[in-house]
Structure formats: C-alpha cells, structure tokens
Design a protein around this motif. Structure first.
Motif: not given
Length: 435
Positions: A300-301, A314, A304-305, A307-308, A310
């Motif tokens: 999941v991390l 992440l 998310i990385e 699309y967003t 960081t």
C-alpha cells in the motif's frame, strides 16, 4: 452343404486366432515404483495411498517407494503408514538417491515397510516431533508429544522386527545414522546403489503382509513407474514456502506495474494470478497473519508513493514493512516450513534497490532544469536584432523576443544570455567571450 463347410472353417479360424488361456493366467509380474520427494503432506499422502491401492488391484509383486524427505505432517504420515501396514502386497521403502535422507516422518515410513533399503551416501533419523506453529507449548504438552511419537515408532519397529531401541532414540534424542550404521544396527535390511540392484537383491526374500507370508519373485519383472498427476505436482509445489514467497513477490511486482502503467493489463493479470496462488499456498503453510499484514501494508505504501511522491519517506516505510513482514511470515519452527533466509534477504534487497533506483530517477527529474517552455529559455544564448538601449528585440531558440538589459547598452548582432523571463519580455546580458 457348401454353407456347412464354410461355417466349419470359420469356426476353426476363430478358435486358432484366439489367444491361449495361458496368456491370461500367467501375466508378467510387475513392480510399482513410486517417488516421494520433499515434504510429506496431504498431496503426497494421497499419491502414496492411491499408488498402493492401484498396485493391490493389479496384484503387483510388490511396490517400491523411493523416498527422500525432510519430514512433514503427522496426519499425512499416519495415513501412509496405516495403508502400508494393512497392504496385501509387500512394500519396500528405498531411501534414495545418494545425498537423500529419511528424516522425521520419513523415519516412521521407512520402519513401517516390509523391506527397508538405502542408497550409499544417505542418512536416516532425527525423528523428534516438532510443533508446526510457533505458539508456546508447555513442558507437559511437549512430553506428551514425544511419548506418543516414541510409542508409535516402537510399535512399528517391533511389528516389522527392527531395532525398536534405536527407533525410540531417533524420536527422543534426534539421533541420525548413515546407511552403513543403519544396516549394522538392524534399522534396514539392504544397501543398493540403484533400483535395479535392489530388485535383484530382494528376489527370494520372504515377507509378511496383511494377506499372509509371501516370497518375492522379482526376477524378470516389469517396472511400472507411477508418477504424480500434473495437478498434484502443481499443488505439491505450492506447499513449498519458498515458492509461495516468490509467488507473493511476483504478485506485488505485477500489481505495482499495473498501478504505475494503467491499462497495460499484462502486469496486472500476472500479478493477480500470482497473488491468488500465493494465498492458496498459505492455506497449507502455517503463516503469521501479522507478517502478512505488514507485507500488504508495504505494498500500500508503494502504491501511494507512485501517486503522491514523498521523495522517499513512503518508500523507506514500505521496504521496512516488507522486510519485517517477510521475517515474520512463517510461524512454524519446523525447518521445512521456514522460508529461506537467503531468499528473504535477496528479495527484500532487490525490492529496496528497485524502489530506491526509481525514487532517485524521480528526484532527478524533479530537479532537472526545464528544457522547454519559458523556463527553458533561461541560460540560452541569443542574437540581438536591434540595439538594446536598454530595450529592443533579440532572436533566441528560433523565435523573436522583446528583450531588455539592466542598464547596459548592447549593439545589434551581439550575443546575449537570457537571465530571466518577465511576462513576455526577456532580461538579458551581454555574453563575455573568453580569449
């Protein structure tokens, strides 16, 4: 009259064309050959029990079980032994090939055979019962497990006339011996370099089966190999924790590939199938669901990385979660249920290296100087088309622009460097040539 003669000749032709009864009453004796490699589980138990049943139906001379196993499940082992002890045909267990072993549950199965043999360079022993789960078991429960296993192996050894004292030590003390020591201590009967030599050695040996005493006649017999079906082989391979772990990571890579390149379909299909097979395998392997949740959280991390971005926070968390989950995934203390440490390290490091590489590329792109648009004009060199005093026009990057200097006067035809873009006007300075 002619019809009767023709009918008579037809009867004679039919009689002489029929095979003699002796061909049916005296078939060539056969030996069924099964191979049990790897962990003993419900799939291999079904394979062995089914093979014995088929050999009994065909009234085979005997059945040879070629064995190489680190052990397995107690229930599957007992199913095999029950069938062996009640078999109407002789069962020969042959620990092979060289370098193979009959450990843990394999010791029980070997001792339950009518004839036990080993190939040179093999070993047998280490039958101490091991708990499948990592849950703490009190000393009283451990003692019950050991006593039960010791009593079971002793009764098997005594029934087959083998060394019951050594059998008990194999359970209580986890002793292990070579093929030479096994034959000297009365654990096995023969040493044979291959199946063909074993068949010659056991010819004429008298054994006791559930149907009575039999003398083996293995000379000039037909060997019938009995292999696992493709379905059983596939299911058996899934019970290997290392294969299940690899399938899990293939699923992770496939799903991440689909999320990063939506619409490509192939990574998503391969990843989805791999994940489903991994979860099917986990049903037959004792796993720690806390470890599995950590691995899923790591996935999941990573998603998310994508699309967003960081800039690594992440990704670092995902890699950490993946490594911790991998070490916690298997909750069994039995070695054949543990995931290889080398495999965990290799897969975790390769995953970390991949995402660190991808992250570094992303950061470089973020900090890379623009080469198109207005921002891409900064630092470019152009030619003045009019005198800049301080304003005028220049030709840069294939286009004509309004330009201005910061106080200096630049003649027509001079090279200038773009310092800044202010709306539709460029701020420039004269290029200084190095002599």
């Amino acid at each position: 009259m002619k019809i009767k003669i023709i009918f008579f000749f037809l009867i004679l032709i039919f009689i002489f064309s029929c095979p003699l009864k002796e061909n049916y009453t005296n078939p060539k004796p056969s030996i069924y050959l099964l191979q049990l490699n790897g962990m003993i589980n419900p799939i291999t138990s079904q394979y062995v029990v089914g093979g014995i049943e088929d050999a009994e139906k065909e009234e085979a001379e005997c059945l040879i079980l070629q064995l190489d196993t680190p052990g397995g499940l107690d229930t599957s082992m007992r199913d095999i032994i029950k069938k062996m002890l009640n078999s109407t045909i002789p069962i020969i267990v042959y620990v092979s090939p060289p370098g193979g072993r009959a450990a843990s549950a394999g010791v029980f199965i070997t001792l339950a055979s009518n004839i036990a043999a080993m190939a040179p360079g093999t070993n047998i022993g280490a039958a101490h019962p091991v708990a499948i789960s990592e849950e703490k078991i009190d000393e009283e429960m451990k003692a019950k497990m050991v006593n039960d296993a010791a009593a079971y192996i002793k009764t098997i050894a005594e029934k087959r006339g083998r060394n019951a004292q050594w059998a008990e030590k194999a359970v209580r003390e986890s002793v292990s011996i070579t093929e030479q020591e096994a034959i000297e201590q009365g654990v096995i009967e023969f040493i044979a370099k291959d199946v063909n030599e074993l068949i010659k050695i056991i010819n004429g040996v008298r054994v006791n089966t559930a149907s009575g005493t039999r003398v083996l006649k293995t000379e000039d017999t037909e060997i019938i190999p009995v292999k696992m079906s493709s379905k059983d082989l596939f299911l058996h391979s899934l019970t290997n924790p290392n294969i299940a772990y690899i399938l899990l990571f293939l699923g992770i890579y496939g799903i991440l590939g689909e999320f990063s390149h939506p619409g490509s379909f192939f990574p998503g299909i391969v990843g989805g199938i791999s994940l489903i097979l991994a979860f099917v395998a986990f049903q037959s392997i004792p796993i720690n669901y806390g470890g599995l949740l950590l691995i899923i959280f790591g996935i999941v991390l990573f998603i998310i990385e994508i699309y967003t971005p960081t800039f690594g926070v992440l990704t670092a968390g995902g890699v950490t979660s993946l490594i911790l989950g991998s070490f916690m995934l298997s909750k069994s203390t039995a070695p054949f249920f543990r995931i290889s440490l080398g495999l965990i390290i290799a897969m975790s490091l390769s995953t970390a290296a991949f995402f660190i590489f991808a992250l570094s590329k992303g950061i470089r792109i973020q900090w890379k100087k623009p080469v198109t648009g207005r921002e891409g004009l900064i630092g470019k060199v152009g030619i003045t088309k009019t005198v800049l005093d301080p304003e005028g026009t220049i030709f840069v990057y294939g286009e004509r622009w309004q330009a201005s200097t910061e106080g200096e006067i630049i003649k027509e035809g001079e090279e200038v460097e773009v310092l800044e873009v202010r709306g539709l006007q460029l701020i420039v300075k004269k290029c200084i040539r190095k002599e």
